[in-house]
Design a protein around this motif. Structure first.
Motif, PDB file in Angstrom:
ATOM      1  N   GLU A  74      36.499  42.985  44.451  1.00 16.50           N
ATOM      2  CA  GLU A  74      36.133  42.811  43.044  1.00 16.50           C
ATOM      3  C   GLU A  74      37.404  42.684  42.202  1.00 16.50           C
ATOM      4  OE1 GLU A  74      33.467  45.838  41.720  1.00 16.50           O
ATOM      5  OE2 GLU A  74      33.570  45.141  39.642  1.00 16.50           O
ATOM      6  N   GLY A  75      37.419  41.717  41.343  1.00 16.33           N
ATOM      7  CA  GLY A  75      38.560  41.577  40.441  1.00 16.33           C
ATOM      8  C   GLY A  75      39.671  40.674  40.939  1.00 16.33           C
ATOM      9  N   ALA A  76      39.580  40.192  42.178  1.00 17.28           N
ATOM     10  CA  ALA A  76      40.658  39.355  42.716  1.00 17.28           C
ATOM     11  C   ALA A  76      40.777  38.041  41.954  1.00 17.28           C
ATOM     12  CB  ALA A  76      40.427  39.079  44.206  1.00 17.28           C
ATOM     13  N   ASP A  77      39.650  37.467  41.573  1.00 18.84           N
ATOM     14  CA  ASP A  77      39.675  36.211  40.822  1.00 18.84           C
ATOM     15  C   ASP A  77      40.364  36.401  39.468  1.00 18.84           C
ATOM     16  OD1 ASP A  77      37.545  34.578  38.608  1.00 18.84           O
ATOM     17  OD2 ASP A  77      38.847  33.483  40.008  1.00 18.84           O
ATOM     18  N   LEU A  78      40.031  37.507  38.799  1.00 18.53           N
ATOM     19  CA  LEU A  78      40.657  37.798  37.511  1.00 18.53           C
ATOM     20  C   LEU A  78      42.159  38.014  37.665  1.00 18.53           C
ATOM     21  CD1 LEU A  78      40.296  38.414  34.489  1.00 18.53           C
ATOM     22  CD2 LEU A  78      39.954  40.810  35.115  1.00 18.53           C
ATOM     23  N   GLU A  79      42.538  38.739  38.704  1.00 17.34           N
ATOM     24  CA  GLU A  79      43.967  38.992  38.940  1.00 17.34           C
ATOM     25  C   GLU A  79      44.714  37.703  39.260  1.00 17.34           C
ATOM     26  OE1 GLU A  79      43.685  41.913  41.988  1.00 17.34           O
ATOM     27  OE2 GLU A  79      43.197  43.532  40.595  1.00 17.34           O
ATOM     28  N   SER A  80      44.074  36.809  39.991  1.00 17.88           N
ATOM     29  CA  SER A  80      44.682  35.511  40.292  1.00 17.88           C
ATOM     30  C   SER A  80      44.886  34.714  39.007  1.00 17.88           C
ATOM     31  CB  SER A  80      43.789  34.743  41.265  1.00 17.88           C
ATOM     32  OG  SER A  80      44.284  33.442  41.479  1.00 17.88           O
ATOM     33  N   TYR A  81      43.852  34.691  38.168  1.00 19.62           N
ATOM     34  CA  TYR A  81      43.920  33.959  36.901  1.00 19.62           C
ATOM     35  C   TYR A  81      45.056  34.484  36.017  1.00 19.62           C
ATOM     36  CZ  TYR A  81      42.626  33.082  32.029  1.00 19.62           C
ATOM     37  OH  TYR A  81      42.650  32.763  30.702  1.00 19.62           O
ATOM     38  N   VAL A  82      45.139  35.802  35.898  1.00 21.05           N
ATOM     39  CA  VAL A  82      46.165  36.400  35.036  1.00 21.05           C
ATOM     40  C   VAL A  82      47.556  36.113  35.588  1.00 21.05           C
ATOM     41  CG1 VAL A  82      47.083  38.581  34.174  1.00 21.05           C
ATOM     42  CG2 VAL A  82      44.635  38.167  34.117  1.00 21.05           C
ATOM     43  N   ALA A  83      47.717  36.196  36.908  1.00 19.73           N
ATOM     44  CA  ALA A  83      49.029  35.924  37.520  1.00 19.73           C
ATOM     45  C   ALA A  83      49.471  34.487  37.253  1.00 19.73           C
ATOM     46  CB  ALA A  83      48.974  36.183  39.021  1.00 19.73           C
ATOM     47  N   ILE A  84      48.547  33.551  37.374  1.00 18.43           N
ATOM     48  CA  ILE A  84      48.898  32.155  37.135  1.00 18.43           C
ATOM     49  C   ILE A  84      49.213  31.925  35.659  1.00 18.43           C
ATOM     50  CG2 ILE A  84      47.944  29.808  37.145  1.00 18.43           C
ATOM     51  CD1 ILE A  84      46.562  30.624  39.801  1.00 18.43           C
ATOM     52  N   HIS A  85      48.497  32.613  34.789  1.00 20.64           N
ATOM     53  CA  HIS A  85      48.802  32.525  33.362  1.00 20.64           C
ATOM     54  C   HIS A  85      50.213  33.026  33.084  1.00 20.64           C
ATOM     55  CE1 HIS A  85      48.025  33.895  28.992  1.00 20.64           C
ATOM     56  NE2 HIS A  85      48.274  32.606  29.022  1.00 20.64           N
ATOM     57  N   GLN A  86      50.581  34.147  33.697  1.00 20.16           N
ATOM     58  CA  GLN A  86      51.933  34.672  33.534  1.00 20.16           C
ATOM     59  C   GLN A  86      52.966  33.705  34.094  1.00 20.16           C
ATOM     60  OE1 GLN A  86      52.729  37.392  31.812  1.00 20.16           O
ATOM     61  NE2 GLN A  86      50.555  37.545  31.369  1.00 20.16           N
TER      62      GLN A  86
END
Lengths: 228, 63
Positions: A74-86
């Motif tokens: 749970e949350g891996a997609d969100l973490e991926s999105y945030v990392a790419i944004h950074q």
């Protein structure tokens, strides 16, 4: 009351502040000017760490994307999105600082003939398109899966961009870290290491900050649905 | 423009970029925390259906 151990965001922020202050102090008051490039070489101490931070963020985003497709935590997609944004933020800073440095050193803001510059721009634009793809699809498992696959494809561009600096036929973009080690004095290397740590800590902090915001947002939506 | 001014421009750009990002997110987080607290109070104040006790809600990690 939360302790630093319990609140990673505060710990990261404290570390980042300390390292950034130390890094800037070293850049402007300790390290000598480069013999060839003079004072403008001091841009190097943030330009290169930003590039590494961008690579790390895109790589972390790809790792979380792989986890999402593989183990579905749970949350891996969100973490991926945030990392790419950074990673994109770091990429913007690389391109901006690099252009200013290029104007001073080479007399041009940008050179399309330089593979290293163009390949980094390609990497940046590839991940910019990630957001166009993501927000063109309605939220749900389909969007998460598509975003994860796209993020994984992009990771192949990271070593290409990194190696381009070493494999390019032109010799305009400086190569500081060679097989013989860092081509700089001890004081320069120390300053670089501190600035490198500072930028990585900065992006770790920004990552945690944005992730906290997104999770709060999700919690808020859950509560609104519970009340509806 | 001298070299010093260009270098100062780069550092100022980085500083402003990071400051703007932090301000945007700090504002957003403050607003979100306020809204979450308000909604949590509304959920807690909502009477549980007859014969049922209000379920305990587990806290969600946000940092």
């Amino acid at each position: 009351m939360q302790t630093l151990r319990e609140n990673r965001l505060q710990a990261y922020a404290a570390l980042t502040t300390l390292l950034l202050v130390a890094g800037v102090a070293l850049v402007f008051f300790y390290v000598p000017s480069d013999v060839d490039q003079g004072f403008s070489q001091r841009i190097f101490y943030f330009h290169v760490p930003f590039a590494f931070a961008a690579y790390c963020c895109f790589g972390w985003g790809a790792w979380k994307a792989l986890l999402h497709l593989w183990k579905r935590p749970e949350g891996a997609d969100l973490e991926s999105y945030v990392a790419i944004h950074q990673g994109l933020i770091a990429g913007c800073l690389v391109l901006a600082s690099g252009s200013i440095w290029a104007k001073i050193s080479w007399g041009h803001w940008w050179l399309w003939s330089e593979d290293q510059l163009v390949l980094f721009l390609v990497l940046f634009l590839f991940y910019s398109a990630y957001f166009m793809l993501r927000y063109s699809v309605p939220p749900g498992p389909g969007r998460a899966n598509m975003s994860a696959v796209y993020a994984l494809f992009g990771v192949a561009l990271i070593p290409v961009s990194f190696l381009a600096i070493r494999l390019a036929k032109g010799f305009i973009h400086p190569v500081v870290f060679t097989r013989d080690g860092p081509q700089m004095t001890g004081s320069m290397f120390l300053t670089f290491c501190v600035c490198f740590g500072a930028i990585l800590a900065l992006f770790a902090t920004l990552y945690q900050l944005e992730l906290a915001g997104k999770r709060l947002d999700a919690r808020l939506r859950e509560l609104k649905e519970a009340l509806a | 423009m001298t070299e010093v001014k260009y270098v100062a421009a780069v550092y100022l750009l980085v500083f402003l970029f990071v400051l703007a990002y932090l301000l945007i997110h700090a504002t957003k987080l403050a607003r979100l925390e306020r809204e979450v607290a308000e909604l949590a109070e509304r959920v807690a104040a909502t009477p549980a259906p007859r014969g049922e006790e209000a379920p305990e809600r587990a806290g969600a990690a946000v940092g």
